[in-house]
Every structure is written in structure tokens, then in C-alpha cells.
Design a protein around this motif. Sequence first.
Motif, PDB file in Angstrom:
ATOM      1  N   SER A  74       0.823  -1.216   0.000  1.00  0.00           N
ATOM      2  CA  SER A  74       0.000   0.000   0.000  1.00  0.00           C
ATOM      3  C   SER A  74       0.854   1.261   0.000  1.00  0.00           C
ATOM      4  O   SER A  74       0.384   2.329  -0.396  1.00  0.00           O
ATOM      5  CB  SER A  74      -0.936   0.007   1.207  1.00  0.00           C
ATOM      6  N   THR A  75       2.108   1.142   0.442  1.00  0.00           N
ATOM      7  CA  THR A  75       2.964   2.333   0.454  1.00  0.00           C
ATOM      8  C   THR A  75       4.062   2.255  -0.606  1.00  0.00           C
ATOM      9  O   THR A  75       4.656   3.266  -0.955  1.00  0.00           O
ATOM     10  CB  THR A  75       3.652   2.495   1.830  1.00  0.00           C
ATOM     11  N   GLU A  93       3.512   6.317   3.639  1.00  0.00           N
ATOM     12  CA  GLU A  93       2.759   5.884   4.822  1.00  0.00           C
ATOM     13  C   GLU A  93       1.617   6.857   5.103  1.00  0.00           C
ATOM     14  O   GLU A  93       0.494   6.451   5.388  1.00  0.00           O
ATOM     15  CB  GLU A  93       3.684   5.864   6.046  1.00  0.00           C
ATOM     16  N   ALA A 153      -1.176   6.224   2.835  1.00  0.00           N
ATOM     17  CA  ALA A 153      -1.916   4.987   3.151  1.00  0.00           C
ATOM     18  C   ALA A 153      -2.844   5.218   4.349  1.00  0.00           C
ATOM     19  O   ALA A 153      -3.987   4.737   4.372  1.00  0.00           O
ATOM     20  CB  ALA A 153      -0.933   3.857   3.430  1.00  0.00           C
ATOM     21  N   LEU A 177      -0.646   6.681  -6.116  1.00  0.00           N
ATOM     22  CA  LEU A 177      -1.565   5.745  -5.479  1.00  0.00           C
ATOM     23  C   LEU A 177      -2.828   5.538  -6.329  1.00  0.00           C
ATOM     24  O   LEU A 177      -3.801   6.296  -6.238  1.00  0.00           O
ATOM     25  CB  LEU A 177      -1.926   6.289  -4.085  1.00  0.00           C
TER      26      LEU A 177
END
Lengths: 683, 322
Positions: free
Chosen positions: A259-260, B116, B119, B151
Motif C-alpha cells: 500500500s505504500t 505511509e 496509506a 496511489l
Amino acid sequence: MKESALLTLFSQQKRSGLGRWARWLWLLGVSVSALAQNPHRPFTRLPYLQGSSPTQIHVLWRTEGPIQPVVRWGTRPDRLDQTVPLAAIVTRASLGTNGQPMLPQWQSLRTPENLSLPKLHSAPIGTFQYEAAIEGLSPDTVYYYGVFNGSERLTAESPEQRFQTQPKPGTVRPYRFWVLGDSGTGREAQRAVHEGMQAWVKQDGRPLDFWIHVGDMAYGTGRDVEFQSRFFESYQTTLRNSVCWPAMGNHEGHTSKGSTGIGPYYDAYWVPTRAESGGLASGTEAYYSFDHGNIHFICLDSHDLDRKPSGAMAKWLKADLEKAKAEWLIAFWHHPPYTKGSHDSDKEADLIEVRHHLLPILESGGVDLVLTGHSHVYERSMLLDGAYSTNATVAENFILDDGDGDPRGDGAYLKGAGLRPHEGAVQVVAGHSGASLGRVGTSPVMRRTLVEHGSLLVDVEGDTLVGRMINREGVERDRFSLVKRGAPLVRRLSLPWQPPEYKAPEKATKSPYPPPLDHAVLIPAGGEWRVLSGAHPQGSLWTQPGFDDSSWLLAKAPFNSGRGRLLGEGRASKEGRPSLYVRRNFTVTQADTVTELGLWVDYADGIIVYLNGQEVTRVNVGRSSGRNAQGIKLREDSGAVYVPLGSIARFLVDGVNVLAIECHAHSEGSIDFGLNPALWMED
Amino acid sequence: MASIGTRIGWSLLCAFLCLGVARAHDSPEHQIEALSERLIREGASADVLLERAIEYRVLGKLKEAARDLQRAVRLAPSDSLVLLELAQIELQRGRVSEALLWARRALQVPGLATGERAAILMIRSHCRAAQGSKLEALDDCSEALRWNPQLISAYLERSAWQQRLHRPHERILGLEEGIRRTGAGLLVAERIEALLDEGQWQQALEAIEPELTASRLQGTWKIRRARALKGLSRRTEAERDLQSALEEIELRMPRVVKDSSLLMDRALARELLGQTEAAIQDYKLAAGCGGGEEAIEAGRRLRRTRSGRPLWPWRTQRTTQH
Ligand SMILES: [Fe+2]
């Protein structure tokens, strides 16, 4: 070694009364020994190939400190007449954070220019990673390459420093690739599997075109040091001349996140995100696709991304499949949809989700072969379609051909030409390439289950695919084939052949835990220790750095009752059992580059091991410690064994460390009581 | 220590279970057992608790996972990975306000890596969505993209919110920005969906044609083209596309357990053909096998519109279906 640790050590030397010159010589010695540890200087990661296409390939490497990166290439090893433009080389750096203790030479690298470079997230400080894109190549051509620092050649002039570009998409010619999983242990089995494959390939006479790793390539938590010693160093001879296409495993997932996009896994690999090698651009390194000749490959992240059809990954998968026009379709990821090896696909949520959500999309897209790992076993299915249930997997009506798929036996599995939905796929679990093996049962869809180390070699030639399981001895142990021709009738078997039920052996024989292949000895066997016997030390202070052990006896191992020397004075334990306490210092130059520490130790009967005052391992001791130690089991075997130490990443420090061991006999009359330890560091 | 052999005791193997190197008993149950022993031996640490929580999650034991993570947070209040994991688990458990709390805590951790932060913002977005705060959910997607413009899921989710909140222009621009930055094929398809939703039929049609030509499996693209053609009042061509898409879908649909992505396509094709009941049924089936909110919403919308309102020509309220 970090600056602060060096200074501490330096002051310790000062206190010990060494003269100024001796201290500087000592400091020099530390640096020299650090140099001696890396014969490939300035490389800290030797050049390896990544992300290829018919016209492009990437060469990656790492150095300690920056170099003037130059990559030259050509069609003869002795004539590298082309140079990669500097603009096509991406530099990443690990420069630590502001205020973090580091060597002065690394501190001086924290220039605004270097700090603006893309970050290496988890490499040792001072590491520079270079990623050179070689472009403008001709398809299906062999080239040679060399890495230079300015004009100084760093790689040897060798025909092994070569690569072959991919053929044009759709080209029909023989292709060979290697598939392995769950290999990154740094143990003998990993090396044997690699060598077994190399031997088979050499004898067969056709080299690999590329290879696929289905994850768990860097046990236990995918740290940068684990990647280095358990992947890059292990496979260097294959990495330098063939591209490895990776999928992330759960062990890498401890330190890298899909996800990162951050972590050692993402630092290590270059994979296509913008359809550089065909397929549909995924826009992320977590999942991707590529074409190789007439094969389309899809890699998924089965570990930590949404696996549901409504998630971005599944949507991309569907969209990628819409566009795939190759003759063959092969997908790979880590978590197997069907397994009864060391994992059970009927019980574990992530395996069930993969089966329930991702397989329908793939099978309606015409997938031929699915490659996974995670379960430490070799399992290979019959020709299978449509078994997506979240309940226990059954074979009835999901098997399309229950033969063995072996051209020499029941014959190849037959499918129609091209990519056709629901004509069956073969599932291979290849989690048997290094980690210790396991089996809980038999999956009803599997035709072959082998609990032995090995890997899979796949040959694709025109309309025929052949898979071979090659074991650690380089022997073929399974063969299956898929032939895609015409439009054969698809039958669903209501009563397919079933593999015999697995019966777990009543008394499992456990093999010893293997030591690392390459190691340095930090404390030799027969080394000198401070020893206390015949009494118990008070509390736990004796395990810690700074404890005054000058009153303890200085003696050489082994310590055993046979010699009587240490144990004759009394056995003051609650139960009257003999006990023994030893401690000793050892030095580590750069703790963050240590993959694993372990004892090579002969002992009887139970031991507790401490690193800098923290318990890191206990064997055969039930509860508590010292005079209160309880539940000491008799060690039934004997001889020296390897005992790895846990949590070293938390407790090991740069410079001087203290190892302390307490050893207890099972009973008062134990005649075998004793201890003979050595400390090893995985290289 | 007189006689030397080679076999190793079971208890020694048990001791090794706690270590990272792969072992035979790699199953989550064994891992949990080994990690529990390790916690007793070494004392609690955030790292080990996080590891055990992940294994609990694999087994679907979310309560146990959350308990470990809460302990881990007490030990390492600034460990962003632990906070991220905890927020995610609480959200999965339906404890939205707790999840939100942990996400907020995570965002306050100093020195968060940009990836991070993005996310965590996405988790906060999901929390806000669960609370019905659409605008805030949208804002979090946008903020996540400011921190991590790569993303893909954030572009898609933002696009879905912009559609629900009737911000077509922003939606198309946002997707175009995403395509520029990532090149992701999924965003190209989503932009075409946005054009269709916006009724830009001709522009959509022009974008669809090359995609259709490049596709082996054409069902999804033919449905998209049918929408554009309908919008342009080219009904016969549209119906031909829909019929052809349905034929392909039938060929690809698995027999027993259904494939929600194909069901979603079939539902839409049937909806566009006016087969409302069949479409509702498909959306329901899709929702039951992983189709998520998208399938539920589509079914709900269709049930609302079946009471006599014309479906044709039609601008869908679809979300991120492509
Ligand atoms: Fe695994």
C-alpha cells in the motif's frame, strides 16, 4: 560502524591503557577488517539484471559510498563500445536522518545534492544504488555489459556479464524459465536447489531465458541484510545474466508494504509500472504484467492488498486480461489457492480469498498456469477449472483431465488454441526451494505432491508447455505438459481420480536446524570464557554488559563434568543439579548488516542464552532461570548443533557485545553435563 | 556430553519456531504459538505483537489481532506501522470511531514517510465513508494523492466520490492528472467512465474505439460503447454491442461460483437492454460474491428507477466500474 559506537570503543581502548598509536592502529584494524569482509569492494550488491523488454534492460548494483556510475555494453565481451547516458542512470541513496550517529565519511555525504536523490529506504547508511536503463537494443540479441567507476572497470571482463533482450512480442521460439519460492534461508538446501537446477540446465544444454521468484526470498522479515545475504549473494551467478521477476511474499511483507510501495523489497527490484514490457500499465510496483515472446505473465501482490473484485488490483487484473493477446497466459503470486503443504488453503483467510476472488477473473480470462509458493512443498494439480468455493476444496466437476499430464504417461493436458476461458489451468505450488518442508494433508486437486526440495523449470515452445520439477540433486521428479491445439472437447469429471489420503508419520523424524551456509566465527569453539560453576549468580546482572566478572574463573571451553575441573566444588542448585554460567565479549563492526547470529554448541541438558542482558534463546529449560530454573528436559540427542539466536536486530549493538549462557543438567546425577559453545555470524 | 549423535530434540525445534528463518510448521497457528512463546521469553515488544496480530488476522481472529495491536501501541506509541494496522483491523471489525482514532494518532507520528501518510489517509477516508461523511472521505483521497501521487486506488476512490457528489469536471481532470502521473491503464478506463457519466458521448466514443480494437476480451468495452452509442441515439448499434457483450460474458461465466466482475458487466448490459429484473438479480449476485459497495449501490439505484421512470437514454450512476 556508527560513529558513536566507534567513539565508545575508542574510549574503552583508551581506558584499557593502550597508547595513542596503538589506539589508532586498533581503529585502523577495525576498518581493515571491515574491508576484508567485502571482497567485492566497492560493490555491496553486485550488478544484476531487471525489467527487460525487446529493446531495453536494467542493470542495478550498489556501492558503499558514491561512484561515477558508467555502464558500457556491446555485442562482444571484449568490445563494450556503447555507453549508457548518465541521464538514464537513476541513483538512490541511504544517507540516514539528521542527527543519526554515523561515520564522518557518511556525514560528509549528506550534501543537499545527495539528499535530493530518491531514497533507499532500508539499506545501510552510505549505500548508493544505481539503476541503469540500457535502451535502444535489438530484440532477441545477446549483449555484454560492464560497470565502471568513471574509467575504472569494476566488473570482470567475462562472457558471464551478459544479457539477452526479449524477442519481439508474439515470437514463437523455445523459451525456458525457472520458478522458485520460499527459498531465502541462506541454508544449504537453498544452494543445493540452485545448483541442482544449474546442473540440469547445463546437461540439457539450453540456458534460462529468465526466472520467477514467487516470494519469501528473504527470511525471516525481508530486511535489507536478509535480501543481501539470502537472495542477492545466493543467486549472484544467475542474477547477473538473467532477469528475475519477483512477487512479494509474506516474509518480505513484514518490512515492505504494497500500500505504500516502501521497503527493502521495493528497493531491490525494478518492475514495469508503465507497460514497459507489454501488458496494461499497472502504475504500481506491487502488481504488474509483461510479455515474453508468445507468453503473457501477470504478477499479483497476494499478501497485503485488497484481493476483492472491487479492489484496484482485481480491476487491473481484469483490464489487463482484456488486452492480453499472447498465446500463453501465466500468472504468479505468493499465496496458493490450493495447498495442503505447510499451509492449508481450506483454513487460511488469505488463501481462501485468493481462490474465491482472483481465480475466477483469471480463469475466465484464459489462464494456463498459476505459480505460487508459501506452502513449503511441491504440489502440482490436474487440469482444473472453477473450484472457487470458500468451503473445503473438492475435485468433483472441477477436474477437466485427471491424468498425470506427463507426455510419457497419460499424455499432455489438452486445451484449445489461444486463450480460452475455463478450459483448465495447472496450479503449481513451488514453495520447496529452500525453507524446511512440511505437509498437513493432500489437496484433492493435486496430481503430484512431493515433500522434497527443488524448483520448477518451464519450457514453452509453440503450442506446447512442459513443466519439470528438478530436485536438489538435479534430478527430474515430475513432468507435466499442456498442449493448446484445435478445439478439444471440455469435459468435467464427476468422479475424477483422487490422490491417496495422506497419513502423517506417527513419529515424525525431525531434521536438525541447518546452520547458515556462509558464516564468520565470532567466538571459536574452545575459546576462553569467564566461568562460574558450583554456585548461582545473583539476579540477572551477570548477563549484562558492565558486570564485573573478574572474580569468575577464566577458562577455555569445553566445560564438562568429565574433566571435573569446574564442577567439583559443589552443585548448589535447588534440586542439586549441576549448573554452569559463562560469559564473554565479542565485537561486531556494523550491527545493522548482521543477518543472523547462532551458536554452534554442544550442551547438556538445557541452556539459556543472553545477548547484552536480553534472553535470546532457550532450549530444554521450561521456566525461569538461574537457581530458579525449572522443567529442565534431558537432551536426548548429543553432539554440536546449530542454535540460532532470536531478536538480534533489537539487541545487537555496534562494537562490544556480551554473550552469556547458563547451562543446567537435567538431574543431579547427570553424567553428560557440560557446554562447548562457539558463536557464528551469518555472512 | 560423552556420546555425540545428530538428532535434535523436539524442544529445540520448538525453540527455533520463534525465529524468522523458515520452518516446516509455517502455518499461522504455529507462528502464533511460536510468537507467544517468544513474548513470554523476551517480554512484550511491539514488533512481535505486530507479527502475531498479522497471523491472527490471517486466521480471521480480528479481536485477538486488535488486542495485540493495542498492546503494541502502548509499547510503541509512535510506530506508524502498528497504528496503521490497528486502524485497518478496527475498520474491518466495524468499529469505525476506534479506527478513526487510531488513524488520527498515526497521522500525528513525526517523520512519517509520504507513502505511509497517504496509506493512513486512505484508511481515514474509508472511516469517514463508513460514517457517511462523503465530503471528508473525498478530501482524504485528495490529500492522500498530494502525499503519494502514484496511489492508483486513491485516484479510483476519489473518482467514485466525485461522481457521487456530482463533480464531473473535477473528476475528469483528476483522472487525467492521474494518467499523466502514473500511466495506469485502469485510470484511462475510469476516465472514459467519467466521460460517459457526464454525457460526453462523442468524446467517450472516440476514446473507446482504440481500446476496443486493442482488446481481446471486448465485452466490457462493448458495453461502454453501447452507452455512448445510446447517448448518440444510435440504438441499433448499441443493442448489437450489448448482445455481443452478453454472448461473450456467457462464454466466460463460470458454472458454479460466479465471478462478480462478469456479473457486474452482465447486470449493466441487461440494465441497458431494459431487462431490469434480471439486472437487479445480477447486481444482487455480484454483491454476494465480492462486488462490494459498487454492486449494492447499483442494485439499489436500479430498484429505485424501475418504478416507471425511463432508463433510456441513460446516464449511469455507476461508480468505479470500468
Ligand atoms: Fe510465505
